[in-house]
Structures are given as structure tokens and as C-alpha cells.
Design an enzyme around this catalytic site. Structure first.
Site, PDB file in Angstrom:
ATOM      1  N   LEU A 267       6.629  -8.534   4.640  1.00  0.00           N
ATOM      2  CA  LEU A 267       5.846  -7.330   4.360  1.00  0.00           C
ATOM      3  C   LEU A 267       4.889  -7.668   3.233  1.00  0.00           C
ATOM      4  O   LEU A 267       5.223  -8.448   2.339  1.00  0.00           O
ATOM      5  CB  LEU A 267       6.758  -6.177   3.918  1.00  0.00           C
ATOM      6  CG  LEU A 267       7.754  -5.608   4.939  1.00  0.00           C
ATOM      7  CD1 LEU A 267       8.624  -4.544   4.271  1.00  0.00           C
ATOM      8  CD2 LEU A 267       7.032  -5.020   6.148  1.00  0.00           C
ATOM      9  N   ASP A 268       3.709  -7.067   3.263  1.00  0.00           N
ATOM     10  CA  ASP A 268       2.763  -7.250   2.177  1.00  0.00           C
ATOM     11  C   ASP A 268       3.404  -6.847   0.856  1.00  0.00           C
ATOM     12  O   ASP A 268       4.304  -6.000   0.823  1.00  0.00           O
ATOM     13  CB  ASP A 268       1.513  -6.389   2.390  1.00  0.00           C
ATOM     14  CG  ASP A 268       0.709  -6.816   3.601  1.00  0.00           C
ATOM     15  OD1 ASP A 268       0.928  -7.933   4.085  1.00  0.00           O
ATOM     16  OD2 ASP A 268      -0.123  -6.013   4.050  1.00  0.00           O
ATOM     17  N   ARG A 269       2.889  -7.413  -0.211  1.00  0.00           N
ATOM     18  CA  ARG A 269       3.432  -7.144  -1.548  1.00  0.00           C
ATOM     19  C   ARG A 269       3.512  -5.641  -1.835  1.00  0.00           C
ATOM     20  O   ARG A 269       4.514  -5.148  -2.350  1.00  0.00           O
ATOM     21  CB  ARG A 269       2.548  -7.825  -2.588  1.00  0.00           C
ATOM     22  CG  ARG A 269       3.061  -7.731  -4.008  1.00  0.00           C
ATOM     23  CD  ARG A 269       2.177  -8.519  -4.963  1.00  0.00           C
ATOM     24  NE  ARG A 269       2.840  -8.794  -6.218  1.00  0.00           N
ATOM     25  CZ  ARG A 269       2.536  -9.806  -7.024  1.00  0.00           C
ATOM     26  NH1 ARG A 269       1.586 -10.646  -6.687  1.00  0.00           N
ATOM     27  NH2 ARG A 269       3.184  -9.989  -8.151  1.00  0.00           N
TER      28      ARG A 269
ATOM     29  N   THR B 167       3.463  -3.154   0.326  1.00  0.00           N
ATOM     30  CA  THR B 167       4.105  -2.373   1.384  1.00  0.00           C
ATOM     31  C   THR B 167       5.600  -2.290   1.119  1.00  0.00           C
ATOM     32  O   THR B 167       6.253  -3.301   0.868  1.00  0.00           O
ATOM     33  CB  THR B 167       3.874  -3.020   2.768  1.00  0.00           C
ATOM     34  OG1 THR B 167       2.475  -3.172   2.984  1.00  0.00           O
ATOM     35  CG2 THR B 167       4.462  -2.161   3.866  1.00  0.00           C
TER      36      THR B 167
ATOM     37  N   HIS C 189      -2.012  -8.648   7.145  1.00  0.00           N
ATOM     38  CA  HIS C 189      -2.694  -7.398   6.760  1.00  0.00           C
ATOM     39  C   HIS C 189      -3.187  -6.605   7.975  1.00  0.00           C
ATOM     40  O   HIS C 189      -4.196  -5.899   7.891  1.00  0.00           O
ATOM     41  CB  HIS C 189      -3.879  -7.694   5.837  1.00  0.00           C
ATOM     42  CG  HIS C 189      -3.478  -8.104   4.453  1.00  0.00           C
ATOM     43  ND1 HIS C 189      -4.403  -8.389   3.470  1.00  0.00           N
ATOM     44  CD2 HIS C 189      -2.264  -8.278   3.875  1.00  0.00           C
ATOM     45  CE1 HIS C 189      -3.777  -8.728   2.352  1.00  0.00           C
ATOM     46  NE2 HIS C 189      -2.464  -8.672   2.577  1.00  0.00           N
TER      47      HIS C 189
END
Length: 231
Positions: free
Chosen positions: A53-55, A57, A151
Site C-alpha cells: 500500500l502507498d505510504r 494509504t 499509485h
């Protein structure tokens, strides 16, 4: 302490906080702590991240506890046998539902097919002047990415001109600045609320759910969204 959502002898899932990197990454930069080491230290054994997961998110993040299970789960993700559900707050009022089929360029400048389905959950209009408008409109959507590109959701919602509120790189920085100045909020409102898959060993259908954090709740309250289902 990380919130553990699911655990057996093969798998473990956590509710990843916003701001925590999954592991070291050239593209995400450096950090003092990472989810992989925090979880390893917490449970006292090695863990292997199946996805990322993105930082910024938050939400369901799945690990395996052995390499054999990692191989199976990685194949499940690669063949799209895992259903990933996110909620996001977008600028403006999006369509009732839509499939975004828009190719994205990855970190190595390679173009990749990317598909996201979303549907509208709730709409809001608040007395917050923005540019020539006297009010501001937002919506809550559930998004299901069919592919897992870097992303992807952030880029896809920007592509349809409904960027995720609080997203800097692929969002509306004027809106983000407005929320920071007005409400003191710079939260990116993207949360992985559910992961559904067949267990790699028992084949049992597993559904892992993650509740939203207090920052997401506060944004929802300001917009009069009913987020009780995700709290």
C-alpha cells in the site's frame, strides 16, 4: 502496536496506519520504521509482504509467515484472484459508477494496462468557497482496482478530474491547501477497507476488513458522510 486483523499459521493481516511504509523502497524514500520490521518485532517471527500500500494509504495489508504461502498468494494477486476494495473521498461529484481503463507508466517508464471500477456511495456539498464557487462538492466512492499498478487509484481519479482529497502528487493542491488552512487537515482520504480471497491452504473464503482512522472519520464528519459501516 499494529492492529492485527487476521492471523493463522500461514497468514497475518494488519490495519496499516497512514504514513507507514511497507518496506524500504527507492521510490518511497527513507523512514525510521517500516511495517515489515514493526510486525516482525511485534510477533517475534519473519513476515513476507504479499502486496503493498502507498505510504499515505491506510488499511488491510497482508503478509505470509512462510515462503511457500508467499508463492501461492503472490500468484493469486498476479492472476487477479484477490478482490481489493477501497474507499476514497474525491473532489467533485463523480458518476454513479464507472470503469476507468487507462494505461499507466510505471517507475521504469514502461506503459502498463490499468483498470479500476468504482461506484458512488455518498455525495456532499458544503459551505466552503473555492475559486469562483461559493460551495465545494465532494463524494465518497468504493473503488475496486482490477490491476495493481503503482499509485493506480490516485492516478486514475486524477485522470477523470476527481482527484482524491489530500493526495499531493496526483491531487488538487489548491484544494489540499484550502483544507489545511480551513480545517488543519492534510489527510489523504484513501483507505483499503477490505481484502477477499480463498485461503491458500484450506481454500476457505476469507474476508479481512479494516476500520478507518480518526483523521478519515473527521473528514467524513465535516462532509456529513455516514461512515459507520467503516468505523
Amino acid at each position: 502496536m499494529l492492529e492485527i486483523l487476521y492471523r493463522d499459521e500461514h497468514l497475518i493481516a494488519i490495519n496499516k496506519p497512514s504514513g507507514l511504509l511497507v518496506h524500504k523502497s527507492f521510490y518511497a524514500g527513507e523512514a525510521d520504521t517500516y511495517a515489515i520490521q514493526e510486525l516482525r518485532n511485534q510477533i517475534g517471527q519473519k513476515v513476507y509482504p504479499v502486496h503493498r500500500l502507498d505510504r499515505k494509504t491506510s488499511g488491510v495489508l497482508l503478509f505470509t509467515l512462510d515462503k511457500d504461502t508467499l508463492r501461492i498468494m503472490s500468484e493469486y494477486f498476479a492472476t487477479r484472484e484477490v478482490e481489493k476494495k477501497y474507499i476514497a473521498i474525491l473532489r467533485g461529484w463523480a458518476k454513479e459508477e464507472e470503469t476507468i481503463d487507462y494505461d499507466l507508466v510505471n517507475e521504469n517508464e514502461v506503459k502498463q494496462n490499468a483498470i479500476t471500477y468504482y461506484h458512488l456511495l455518498q455525495k456532499s456539498e458544503i459551505d466552503l468557497p473555492f475559486l469562483k464557487h461559493q460551495t465545494s462538492r465532494y463524494c465518497l466512492v468504493e473503488a475496486i482496482p482490477e490491476t495493481g499498478r503503482f499509485h493506480q487509484l490516485r492516478k486514475h481519479f486524477k485522470h477523470i478530474l476527481h482527484p482524491i482529497l489530500g493526495c499531493r502528487k496526483h491531487g488538487c493542491n489548491k484544494q489540499n491547501k484550502l483544507w489545511l488552512q480551513t480545517f488543519g487537515i492534510n489527510k489523504m482520504t484513501l483507505h483499503a477497507h477490505q481484502l477477499i480471497f480463498n485461503h491458500p491452504i484450506s481454500n476457505e473464503r476469507i474476508s479481512v476488513n479494516a476500520t478507518i482512522d480518526e483523521d478519515f472519520k473527521r473528514v467524513g464528519e465535516l462532509l456529513n458522510f455516514d461512515l459507520s459501516q467503516y468505523s
